[in-house]
Design a protein around this motif. Structure first.
Motif, PDB file in Angstrom:
ATOM      1  N   ALA A  11       0.954  -0.591  -0.114  1.00 16.35           N
ATOM      2  CA  ALA A  11       1.016  -2.032  -0.203  1.00 16.35           C
ATOM      3  C   ALA A  11       3.219  -1.414  -0.085  1.00 16.35           C
ATOM      4  O   ALA A  11       3.077  -0.568  -0.973  1.00 16.35           O
ATOM      5  CB  ALA A  11       1.470  -2.932  -1.185  1.00 16.35           C
ATOM      6  N   PRO A  12       3.918  -2.159   0.436  1.00 17.39           N
ATOM      7  CA  PRO A  12       5.591  -1.695  -0.242  1.00 17.39           C
ATOM      8  C   PRO A  12       5.919  -1.565  -1.575  1.00 17.39           C
ATOM      9  O   PRO A  12       5.036  -2.698  -1.857  1.00 17.39           O
ATOM     10  CB  PRO A  12       6.172  -2.638   0.697  1.00 17.39           C
ATOM     11  N   ARG A  13       6.941  -1.153  -1.758  1.00 17.71           N
ATOM     12  CA  ARG A  13       7.244  -1.215  -3.845  1.00 17.71           C
ATOM     13  C   ARG A  13       7.173  -2.501  -3.840  1.00 17.71           C
ATOM     14  O   ARG A  13       7.227  -3.236  -4.724  1.00 17.71           O
ATOM     15  CB  ARG A  13       7.662  -0.399  -4.161  1.00 17.71           C
ATOM     16  N   ASP A  14       8.202  -3.697  -2.950  1.00 23.39           N
ATOM     17  CA  ASP A  14       8.724  -4.665  -3.222  1.00 23.39           C
ATOM     18  C   ASP A  14       7.945  -5.438  -2.755  1.00 23.39           C
ATOM     19  O   ASP A  14       8.928  -6.300  -2.037  1.00 23.39           O
ATOM     20  CB  ASP A  14      10.951  -4.429  -3.302  1.00 23.39           C
ATOM     21  N   CYS A  15       6.320  -5.205  -2.310  1.00 22.01           N
ATOM     22  CA  CYS A  15       5.713  -5.833  -1.561  1.00 22.01           C
ATOM     23  C   CYS A  15       6.329  -7.554  -1.932  1.00 22.01           C
ATOM     24  O   CYS A  15       6.288  -8.112  -3.483  1.00 22.01           O
ATOM     25  CB  CYS A  15       4.617  -6.082  -1.904  1.00 22.01           C
ATOM     26  N   PRO A  16       6.828  -8.535  -1.019  1.00 25.16           N
ATOM     27  CA  PRO A  16       7.420  -9.596  -1.330  1.00 25.16           C
ATOM     28  C   PRO A  16       6.076 -10.980  -1.391  1.00 25.16           C
ATOM     29  O   PRO A  16       6.014 -12.278  -1.080  1.00 25.16           O
ATOM     30  CB  PRO A  16       9.001 -10.241   0.103  1.00 25.16           C
ATOM     31  N   LEU A  17       5.081 -10.571  -1.234  1.00 20.84           N
ATOM     32  CA  LEU A  17       3.767 -11.891  -0.631  1.00 20.84           C
ATOM     33  C   LEU A  17       2.747 -12.814  -1.430  1.00 20.84           C
ATOM     34  O   LEU A  17       3.348 -13.887  -1.449  1.00 20.84           O
ATOM     35  CB  LEU A  17       2.441 -10.780  -0.050  1.00 20.84           C
ATOM     36  N   VAL A  53     -12.240   1.974  -8.061  1.00 17.97           N
ATOM     37  CA  VAL A  53     -11.475   0.349  -7.800  1.00 17.97           C
ATOM     38  C   VAL A  53     -11.248  -0.733  -8.896  1.00 17.97           C
ATOM     39  O   VAL A  53     -12.083  -0.793  -8.733  1.00 17.97           O
ATOM     40  CB  VAL A  53     -11.991  -0.607  -6.662  1.00 17.97           C
ATOM     41  N   GLY A  54      -9.748  -0.656  -9.088  1.00 17.78           N
ATOM     42  CA  GLY A  54     -10.005  -1.416 -10.366  1.00 17.78           C
ATOM     43  C   GLY A  54      -9.224  -2.468 -10.946  1.00 17.78           C
ATOM     44  O   GLY A  54      -9.290  -3.043  -9.004  1.00 17.78           O
ATOM     45  N   LEU A  55      -8.537  -3.257 -11.428  1.00 23.75           N
ATOM     46  CA  LEU A  55      -7.995  -5.346 -10.973  1.00 23.75           C
ATOM     47  C   LEU A  55      -6.478  -4.696 -10.751  1.00 23.75           C
ATOM     48  O   LEU A  55      -6.769  -5.314  -9.607  1.00 23.75           O
ATOM     49  CB  LEU A  55      -8.536  -5.729 -12.588  1.00 23.75           C
ATOM     50  N   ALA A  56      -6.020  -4.775 -11.757  1.00 15.91           N
ATOM     51  CA  ALA A  56      -4.653  -4.359 -10.910  1.00 15.91           C
ATOM     52  C   ALA A  56      -4.501  -3.142 -12.375  1.00 15.91           C
ATOM     53  O   ALA A  56      -4.547  -3.118 -13.388  1.00 15.91           O
ATOM     54  CB  ALA A  56      -4.246  -5.747 -11.501  1.00 15.91           C
ATOM     55  N   PRO A  57      -2.758  -3.089 -12.257  1.00 14.67           N
ATOM     56  CA  PRO A  57      -1.971  -2.709 -12.696  1.00 14.67           C
ATOM     57  C   PRO A  57      -1.297  -3.565 -14.375  1.00 14.67           C
ATOM     58  O   PRO A  57      -1.298  -4.565 -14.634  1.00 14.67           O
ATOM     59  CB  PRO A  57      -0.239  -2.335 -12.757  1.00 14.67           C
ATOM     60  N   ALA A 110      -7.367  -3.817  -6.759  1.00 12.26           N
ATOM     61  CA  ALA A 110      -7.203  -4.877  -5.978  1.00 12.26           C
ATOM     62  C   ALA A 110      -6.355  -5.411  -6.053  1.00 12.26           C
ATOM     63  O   ALA A 110      -6.311  -6.021  -4.882  1.00 12.26           O
ATOM     64  CB  ALA A 110      -8.798  -5.931  -6.606  1.00 12.26           C
ATOM     65  N   VAL A 111      -5.569  -5.355  -6.954  1.00 12.40           N
ATOM     66  CA  VAL A 111      -4.380  -5.686  -6.824  1.00 12.40           C
ATOM     67  C   VAL A 111      -3.209  -5.143  -7.262  1.00 12.40           C
ATOM     68  O   VAL A 111      -3.900  -4.878  -7.867  1.00 12.40           O
ATOM     69  CB  VAL A 111      -4.129  -7.430  -8.121  1.00 12.40           C
ATOM     70  N   ARG A 112      -1.750  -4.482  -5.828  1.00 16.97           N
ATOM     71  CA  ARG A 112      -1.295  -3.708  -6.453  1.00 16.97           C
ATOM     72  C   ARG A 112      -0.268  -4.021  -7.533  1.00 16.97           C
ATOM     73  O   ARG A 112       0.489  -2.944  -7.938  1.00 16.97           O
ATOM     74  CB  ARG A 112      -0.480  -3.324  -5.240  1.00 16.97           C
ATOM     75  N   CYS A 113       0.495  -5.074  -7.823  1.00 21.57           N
ATOM     76  CA  CYS A 113       1.531  -5.616  -8.324  1.00 21.57           C
ATOM     77  C   CYS A 113       0.725  -5.933  -9.837  1.00 21.57           C
ATOM     78  O   CYS A 113       0.022  -7.120  -9.975  1.00 21.57           O
ATOM     79  CB  CYS A 113       2.418  -6.517  -8.096  1.00 21.57           C
ATOM     80  N   VAL A 114       1.142  -5.910 -10.790  1.00 21.60           N
ATOM     81  CA  VAL A 114       1.132  -7.056 -12.299  1.00 21.60           C
ATOM     82  C   VAL A 114       0.666  -8.187 -12.417  1.00 21.60           C
ATOM     83  O   VAL A 114       1.732  -8.811 -11.807  1.00 21.60           O
ATOM     84  CB  VAL A 114       2.121  -5.737 -13.029  1.00 21.60           C
ATOM     85  N   ALA A 123      -5.045 -16.666  -4.844  1.00 17.15           N
ATOM     86  CA  ALA A 123      -4.859 -16.570  -3.760  1.00 17.15           C
ATOM     87  C   ALA A 123      -4.098 -14.925  -3.747  1.00 17.15           C
ATOM     88  O   ALA A 123      -3.733 -14.692  -2.581  1.00 17.15           O
ATOM     89  CB  ALA A 123      -3.339 -17.548  -3.513  1.00 17.15           C
ATOM     90  N   GLU A 124      -3.197 -14.506  -5.175  1.00 15.56           N
ATOM     91  CA  GLU A 124      -3.014 -12.913  -5.106  1.00 15.56           C
ATOM     92  C   GLU A 124      -3.545 -12.118  -4.609  1.00 15.56           C
ATOM     93  O   GLU A 124      -3.533 -11.712  -4.022  1.00 15.56           O
ATOM     94  CB  GLU A 124      -2.164 -12.826  -6.693  1.00 15.56           C
ATOM     95  N   ILE A 125      -5.337 -12.468  -4.883  1.00 14.01           N
ATOM     96  CA  ILE A 125      -6.010 -11.449  -4.481  1.00 14.01           C
ATOM     97  C   ILE A 125      -6.503 -11.331  -3.138  1.00 14.01           C
ATOM     98  O   ILE A 125      -6.297 -10.381  -2.626  1.00 14.01           O
ATOM     99  CB  ILE A 125      -7.801 -12.046  -5.535  1.00 14.01           C
ATOM    100  N   ASN A 126      -6.702 -12.282  -2.917  1.00 12.96           N
ATOM    101  CA  ASN A 126      -6.880 -12.778  -1.594  1.00 12.96           C
ATOM    102  C   ASN A 126      -5.481 -11.899  -0.529  1.00 12.96           C
ATOM    103  O   ASN A 126      -5.828 -11.128   0.550  1.00 12.96           O
ATOM    104  CB  ASN A 126      -7.132 -14.189  -1.051  1.00 12.96           C
ATOM    105  N   GLN A 127      -4.688 -12.900  -0.353  1.00 16.96           N
ATOM    106  CA  GLN A 127      -3.242 -12.010  -0.272  1.00 16.96           C
ATOM    107  C   GLN A 127      -3.434 -10.701  -0.244  1.00 16.96           C
ATOM    108  O   GLN A 127      -2.545  -9.763   0.661  1.00 16.96           O
ATOM    109  CB  GLN A 127      -2.072 -12.493  -0.983  1.00 16.96           C
ATOM    110  N   CYS A 128      -3.805  -9.997  -1.187  1.00 19.98           N
ATOM    111  CA  CYS A 128      -3.664  -8.262  -1.676  1.00 19.98           C
ATOM    112  C   CYS A 128      -4.589  -7.291  -0.995  1.00 19.98           C
ATOM    113  O   CYS A 128      -4.685  -6.392  -0.500  1.00 19.98           O
ATOM    114  CB  CYS A 128      -3.751  -7.817  -2.675  1.00 19.98           C
ATOM    115  N   ARG A 129      -5.731  -8.005  -0.469  1.00 19.04           N
ATOM    116  CA  ARG A 129      -6.818  -7.423  -0.250  1.00 19.04           C
ATOM    117  C   ARG A 129      -6.982  -6.964   1.589  1.00 19.04           C
ATOM    118  O   ARG A 129      -7.310  -5.965   1.340  1.00 19.04           O
ATOM    119  CB  ARG A 129      -8.484  -8.913  -0.081  1.00 19.04           C
ATOM    120  N   PRO A 130      -5.866  -7.231   2.137  1.00 22.65           N
ATOM    121  CA  PRO A 130      -5.777  -6.362   3.765  1.00 22.65           C
ATOM    122  C   PRO A 130      -5.733  -5.581   3.016  1.00 22.65           C
ATOM    123  O   PRO A 130      -5.648  -3.570   3.623  1.00 22.65           O
ATOM    124  CB  PRO A 130      -4.564  -6.909   3.698  1.00 22.65           C
ATOM    125  N   PHE A 131      -4.535  -4.819   1.980  1.00 17.08           N
ATOM    126  CA  PHE A 131      -3.789  -3.385   1.459  1.00 17.08           C
ATOM    127  C   PHE A 131      -5.469  -1.723   0.964  1.00 17.08           C
ATOM    128  O   PHE A 131      -5.506  -1.131   1.549  1.00 17.08           O
ATOM    129  CB  PHE A 131      -3.535  -2.879   0.421  1.00 17.08           C
TER     130      PHE A 131
END
Length: 219
Positions: A11-17, A53-57, A110-114, A123-131
């Motif tokens: 994901a881009p560092r400043d991912c806006p999703l 594969v962890g959970l999130a930062p 699984a989720v790239r942002c804290v 919804a956040e887990i789903n949004q990040c899944r394409p990565f």
């Protein structure tokens, strides 16, 4: 309507999703501007045979340092275990500049942002899944996926196009699945969080058993 472009593995560092995660990230950045405060990239090389594969930062861990599981208790246990089973070289010093190198392994989330309170919503887990899907697809030598915790387990199954109900999560579960058109073993463990280790839900010995199985499969 055009086809949605495929996600990149990172994901881009400043991912806006995810608006809630963006707001939280910005709030932390305002308090701690020297921290990484962004979507944390995977750690390891694309020749990895093992994907963890962890959970999130964590807010004071990977969100601070910019490397998965670096700077908090969960990382201390994970990296010590990786070293014990020959998946790393060098000395882990809980610092992304410690020179540690993973050998045959990669760590992602699984989720790239804290997320606030370490709890991403569906919804956040789903949004990040394409990565996550793209990360898996970019590993041509992948043979084992090791999921830390139920959210990671479930999201990885969905990334592989599999039904969660047919592959229930449990510590030490093992499923033969397919990724990138090849057979892959999906292993899972309770997450190596301080809460799980402090309560005895997960012991170092239990954690090592899962990694021992990963090493056995790869050997």
């Amino acid at each position: 309507m055009g086809t949605k472009p495929a996600a990149a593995p990172e994901a881009p560092r400043d991912c806006p999703l995810c608006p809630r995660l963006v707001a939280y990230r910005e709030a932390v950045r305002a308090k701690e501007p020297s921290w990484f405060n962004g979507a944390v990239p995977s750690f390891g090389k694309d020749d990895a045979q093992l994907l963890i594969v962890g959970l999130a930062p964590g807010v004071t861990g990977a969100n601070r340092t910019g490397r998965p599981f670096t700077g908090d208790w969960a990382g201390d246990l994970l990296y010590a275990t990786l070293d014990k089973f020959g998946f790393s070289k060098g000395k882990f010093a809980a610092d992304p500049n410690d020179g540690l190198v993973l050998t045959g392994a990669m760590i992602t989330n699984a989720v790239r942002c804290v997320p606030p309170e370490n709890k991403p919503v569906g919804a956040e887990i789903n949004q990040c899944r394409p990565f996550l899907e793209a990360r898996i697809a970019a590993l041509p030598k992948l043979k084992v996926i090791l999921c830390l915790g139920k959210i990671s387990h479930d999201s990885t199954l969905r990334a592989l196009g599999l039904k969660v109900a047919a592959h229930p999560f449990g510590h030490g579960t093992k499923y033969e699945v397919e990724a990138n058109g090849k057979p892959v073993t999906l292993l899972s463990s309770y997450h190596c969080s301080r809460y799980n280790t402090n309560t005895g839900r997960l012991t170092p010995e239990m954690f090592e058993t899962v990694f021992a199985e990963a090493r056995r499969i790869l050997n």
